[in-house]
Scaffold this active site. Structure first.
Site, PDB file in Angstrom:
ATOM      1  N   HIS A   1       1.014  -1.283   0.179  1.00 18.33           N
ATOM      2  CA  HIS A   1      -0.006  -0.086  -0.134  1.00 18.33           C
ATOM      3  C   HIS A   1       0.729   1.174   0.037  1.00 18.33           C
ATOM      4  O   HIS A   1       0.740   2.330   0.851  1.00 18.33           O
ATOM      5  CB  HIS A   1      -1.122  -0.057   1.197  1.00 18.33           C
ATOM      6  CG  HIS A   1      -0.425  -0.178   2.298  1.00 18.33           C
ATOM      7  ND1 HIS A   1      -1.054  -0.849   3.710  1.00 18.33           N
ATOM      8  CD2 HIS A   1       0.722   0.344   3.100  1.00 18.33           C
ATOM      9  CE1 HIS A   1      -0.247  -0.454   4.678  1.00 18.33           C
ATOM     10  NE2 HIS A   1       0.727   0.016   4.302  1.00 18.33           N
TER      11      HIS A   1
ATOM     12  N   HIS B   1      -0.897   5.186   9.566  1.00 15.66           N
ATOM     13  CA  HIS B   1       0.514   5.653   9.495  1.00 15.66           C
ATOM     14  C   HIS B   1       0.480   6.839  10.198  1.00 15.66           C
ATOM     15  O   HIS B   1       0.841   8.058   9.393  1.00 15.66           O
ATOM     16  CB  HIS B   1       1.118   5.980   8.103  1.00 15.66           C
ATOM     17  CG  HIS B   1       1.051   4.529   7.209  1.00 15.66           C
ATOM     18  ND1 HIS B   1      -0.136   3.913   6.910  1.00 15.66           N
ATOM     19  CD2 HIS B   1       2.137   3.616   6.858  1.00 15.66           C
ATOM     20  CE1 HIS B   1       0.267   2.861   6.160  1.00 15.66           C
ATOM     21  NE2 HIS B   1       1.427   2.647   6.230  1.00 15.66           N
TER      22      HIS B   1
ATOM     23  N   HIS C   1      10.555  -3.805   2.699  1.00 18.96           N
ATOM     24  CA  HIS C   1      11.091  -2.199   2.478  1.00 18.96           C
ATOM     25  C   HIS C   1      11.516  -1.774   3.774  1.00 18.96           C
ATOM     26  O   HIS C   1      11.345  -2.306   4.841  1.00 18.96           O
ATOM     27  CB  HIS C   1       9.882  -1.595   1.800  1.00 18.96           C
ATOM     28  CG  HIS C   1       8.618  -1.318   2.793  1.00 18.96           C
ATOM     29  ND1 HIS C   1       8.065  -2.164   3.184  1.00 18.96           N
ATOM     30  CD2 HIS C   1       8.041  -0.202   3.137  1.00 18.96           C
ATOM     31  CE1 HIS C   1       6.994  -1.976   3.879  1.00 18.96           C
ATOM     32  NE2 HIS C   1       6.824  -0.632   3.763  1.00 18.96           N
TER      33      HIS C   1
ATOM     34  N   GLU D   1       5.057  -4.968   8.460  1.00 20.09           N
ATOM     35  CA  GLU D   1       3.834  -4.733   7.882  1.00 20.09           C
ATOM     36  C   GLU D   1       3.212  -6.291   7.432  1.00 20.09           C
ATOM     37  O   GLU D   1       1.956  -6.414   7.417  1.00 20.09           O
ATOM     38  CB  GLU D   1       3.554  -3.864   6.749  1.00 20.09           C
ATOM     39  CG  GLU D   1       3.989  -2.471   7.283  1.00 20.09           C
ATOM     40  CD  GLU D   1       3.619  -1.546   6.242  1.00 20.09           C
ATOM     41  OE1 GLU D   1       4.012  -0.304   6.332  1.00 20.09           O
ATOM     42  OE2 GLU D   1       3.860  -1.678   5.020  1.00 20.09           O
TER      43      GLU D   1
END
Lengths: 280, 117, 147, 279
Positions: free
Chosen positions: A12, A59, A193, A240
């Protein structure tokens, strides 16, 4: 009875939303990312559910450090796209499904999951980017969405095992809802990431690929993976991926049909992974 | 609705569940604002305008303005929040209890004392 | 702390745990305030004055003024919160991430297109990957700053 | 390792604050209630806790219905009391213990409790009144504190069994904390009462007394009841007894009664007091 028909997994990345919103999808850089979703948009048109249960992480948008819930379920009738600092994304308001959300909350809290019940919450890119990727730029989202926010930002974060078991509890909850709803569950975030520090930009293609294989074939075993392995192998934000285990846990015990699989590096800082699994 | 089927019916008793929480959101939010003395004063200055500011629907507004607790409960109010509204008018929980049960405060208090015997 | 912190041996990586969250509380709350357009405008009009409204340490304010994200992270900043500063400056995540590695935006972008930073040598402190302390700064931008 | 010196469960009615403010301890209405406390204060003077872990429910001061946690833990250096709407004088701030808070947060998530962490938190009468009753006129409060909120307000509530397990996990995490601190666990709320609806004023003395007895001898007894059962048996606000059960769980193992008191009514509430220590 309601039932979970399929699960969708996708990264996302906020830059994907920006590329869409700014009309950059045709640029070669982005074309490679979006091409992986051509199939998916058609698939969703052909298999539009009645409700999407969308697992994502906030976030630093709805929750500040004042109060961080481990698991929060959105029970409101609608959720506004948030201004995360760049101005709100020009996307439709997200309509909720208060009845099913309340039912799921009731059922999984009885099953010893200590949810935070949310009646008002702006939703950030973690939720809207997956919708954009799967739906393009419609005037309204194709169905109601129940947002489910997981803390993967401030440690301690929930373990993969806890997430997987939560998925199983959600499956049970959906199955006990007596309207004949078709429900999809989406797990978002990841894949490898790292956004911070001198190791920013870390990508681990091999590990991601193995993660996808194991997610399909043996999620219960994958759920045993420790936090440190995610961080070391898939980067600090790779954690995540525990959210994918919630969606996977909600699928039936039969082997799923893999409708679609896609992987691409990079979108901005991130390895984009995407899977569609159908219950058989 | 699915969840309503499993609801236990206990006479004279409302469980503050998701349905109530959604229904009463604006009313309870207004009551939550009464944690501040400044807001309580603003309410007393113009009650209707204050109700409108918090988006109360007609049912909620009417119930709040008339201080009818049962009506406020029917409009989704929660006791802990409504207590803050009652507080503005110096109503304690026994006043509130008496009002809901249609008893005088003295009779309500006597009933409680009786329950302890 | 009774629990182990196995994540401290990952090079170039700070895990946002309780200690960091405590340390960076006001810094991160300041960042959060930048989600409002009005606050972004006030911050941009006078950064120092806006920062002085928050209970941040002087060093945290300096780190923000310098836009040194690694410094902010050492002081308890979390990347998702810090991203609001980047957003206020009109920067993407990729530009922000690049700045933490001492790479120019282009160098960083190229590294990503080439498959991203390899995990080899970057798993544990003491190996020889490009995220290790002895290999810093990594890019042209960093070298420029070093002089 | 830290030591749990024992636990105290007590009712938390805002009205008590007013009685304290007006020095009504000897008033005939209040005397049977306040007379319960001297033995508990003596016990506290003997066991000398450094920290109080206080398990309670927030009544719309810190949490609103926008976000309602099932279990929330404070991790702030200090906790302020604030006006809850009645303009009752507020009490000075309470000192936190962030090291214990974060130690608890780390281990509770490890043990699969899906808690909410709060680095800022206002504490309401459910937290302040018990401390005021145990340490009267001692400002600031002589113990450091960790507030833990259980949702007893907006349904669905956690089950009694879950609360007991949560309490046990709290007990384990305190005992695994590398510190020589002495900790008292406090549970507040209950006992039977109902503030809303035509059934307002509901009291169930028989159940309350049974609950207090079973809390010592067989705390799992109450887990046979579902949340709707408990509402039926103890009133819509009587479910606050979940805080008592959580605190009892934290005492791990067998306990003995140090002191108990029960009196009806305080305002609309059956008030209970139960002080326990490990055997």
């Amino acid at each position: 009875m309601a039932r979970i028909t399929a699960s969708v997994y996708t990264s996302h990345v906020p830059a994907i939303g920006a590329a869409l919103d700014l009309g950059k999808t045709g640029e070669p850089y982005w074309q490679k990312v979006f091409s992986g979703y051509d199939f998916s948009r058609q698939w969703l048109r052909d298999n539009t559910p009645d409700v999407i249960f969308l697992v994502y992480n906030d976030h630093a948008t709805a929750f500040s450090l004042e109060m961080i819930p481990t698991f929060a379920i959105g029970c409101a009738a609608e959720f506004q796209p948030a201004d995360e600092g760049w101005g709100p994304r020009p996307v439709p308001v997200v309509k909720g499904h208060p009845e099913l959300a309340a039912h799921i909350a009731q059922s999984v809290i009885q099953d010893d999951f200590d949810l935070t019940i949310v009646n008002r919450m702006p939703v950030d890119h973690g939720l809207t980017v997956p919708l954009s990727l799967m739906c393009g730029q419609p005037a309204a989202w194709p169905c109601p969405v129940i947002p489910f926010a997981v803390n993967v930002v401030q440690y301690p974060v929930p373990s993969g095992r806890r997430c997987y078991n939560l998925g199983r509890a959600i499956r049970k909850a959906v199955a006990s809802y007596d309207q004949p709803l078709k429900v999809q569950i989406w797990g978002t975030g990841g894949m490898s990431h790292q956004l911070q520090g001198p190791r920013a930009g870390l990508i681990n293609r091999e590990w991601d690929s193995a993660f996808l294989d194991r997610l399909i074939a043996d999620p219960a075993d994958l759920a045993q993976m420790s936090h440190i392995e995610y961080v070391r192998e898939a980067g600090s934000e790779g954690i995540e991926l525990v959210m994918w285990l919630i969606a996977r846990g909600a699928m039936s015990d039969n082997p799923p049909r893999v409708a679609h699989r896609f992987y691409h590096v990079p979108a901005s800082n991130t390895a984009v992974g995407h899977l569609i699994l159908e219950n058989t | 609705m699915n969840t309503s089927k499993q609801k236990r019916v206990i006479p004279g008793t409302t469980m503050f569940d998701g349905e109530q929480a959604r229904k009463g959101y604006a009313l309870n939010k207004m009551c939550f604002s009464f944690n501040s003395a400044e807001n309580r004063a603003e309410y007393l200055e113009d009650k209707e305008a204050y109700c409108d500011k918090y988006g109360l629907n007609e049912q909620q507004k009417k119930a709040a303005l008339s201080l009818q607790v049962l009506d406020m409960l029917a409009a989704g109010g929660n006791a802990y929040y409504l207590a803050k509204l009652g507080g503005i008018f110096g109503l304690d929980m026994q006043d509130v209890g008496a009002q809901q049960t249609g008893m005088t405060k003295e009779a309500f208090k006597a009933k409680l004392v009786e329950a302890g015997k | 702390m009774a629990l182990d912190k196995p994540y401290q041996d990952v090079p170039g990586t700070t895990i946002f745990d309780a200690e960091q969250s405590r340390l960076g509380y006001h810094l991160n709350q300041f960042c959060m305030s930048l989600m409002k357009a009005e606050n972004r405008a006030r911050f941009k009009a006078n950064e120092r004055a806006y920062l002085d409204e928050w209970l941040m340490t002087e060093e945290q304010k300096q780190a923000v003024l310098a836009r040194d994200l690694n410094w902010c992270i050492r002081l308890g900043g979390n990347i998702y919160f810090l991203a609001k500063i980047g957003a206020t400056d009109g920067k993407s995540f990729q530009q922000m991430a690049g700045s933490m590695t001492g790479m120019t935006e282009e160098e960083y972008r190229d590294m990503m297109i080439a498959g991203g930073r390899s995990v080899e040598g970057n798993r544990v402190v003491g190996e020889d990957g490009n995220a290790q302390a002895h290999r810093q700064p990594q890019g042209k931008a960093g070298r420029k700053e070093a002089h | 390792m830290a030591k749990i010196v024992g636990g105290i469960n007590v009712t938390h009615v805002p009205y008590i604050g007013r009685a304290i403010a007006n020095n009504l301890q000897q008033d005939p209405y209040w005397k049977p209630f306040f007379d319960g406390f001297p033995p508990v204060r003596q016990w506290l003077a003997k066991v000398k806790p450094d920290i109080a872990v206080v398990i309670y429910n927030d009544h719309g001061l810190n949490f609103f219905l926008d976000k309602m946690p099932t279990f929330a833990i404070g991790a702030a250096p200090e906790y302020s009391n604030a006006d809850e709407g009645w303009g009752i004088p507020t009490l000075p701030p309470y000192q936190g213990d962030v090291d214990l808070s974060w130690h608890m947060i780390d281990s509770l998530i490890e043990e699969e409790f899906d808690i909410v962490t709060c680095q800022e938190m206002l504490v309401d009468h459910a937290f302040t009144i018990p401390l005021e009753l145990f340490w009267p006129d001692q400002h600031p409060c002589p113990v450091r504190t960790v507030p833990i909120c259980v949702n007893t307000v907006q349904f669905p509530l956690p089950t009694a069994a879950r609360c007991f397990k949560f309490g046990q996990a709290i007990g384990r995490t305190i005992e695994s904390w590398d510190s020589d601190a002495r900790v008292v666990v406090i549970g507040t709320g209950g006992l039977s009462h109902q503030l809303d609806g035509q059934r307002a004023g509901f009291i169930n003395k028989e159940f309350d007394l049974m609950f207090m007895e079973k809390l010592i001898s067989d705390p799992l007894w109450v887990t046979r009841y579902s949340i709707p059962d408990l509402v039926e048996l103890t009133g819509t606000q009587g479910v606050e007894l979940l805080n008592w059960l959580t605190a009892r769980g934290a005492l791990l193992g067998e306990v003995a009664k140090v002191h108990a008191n029960y009196h009806v009514p305080i305002s609309n509430t059956a008030s209970g007091l139960l002080c326990m220590e490990a055997v």
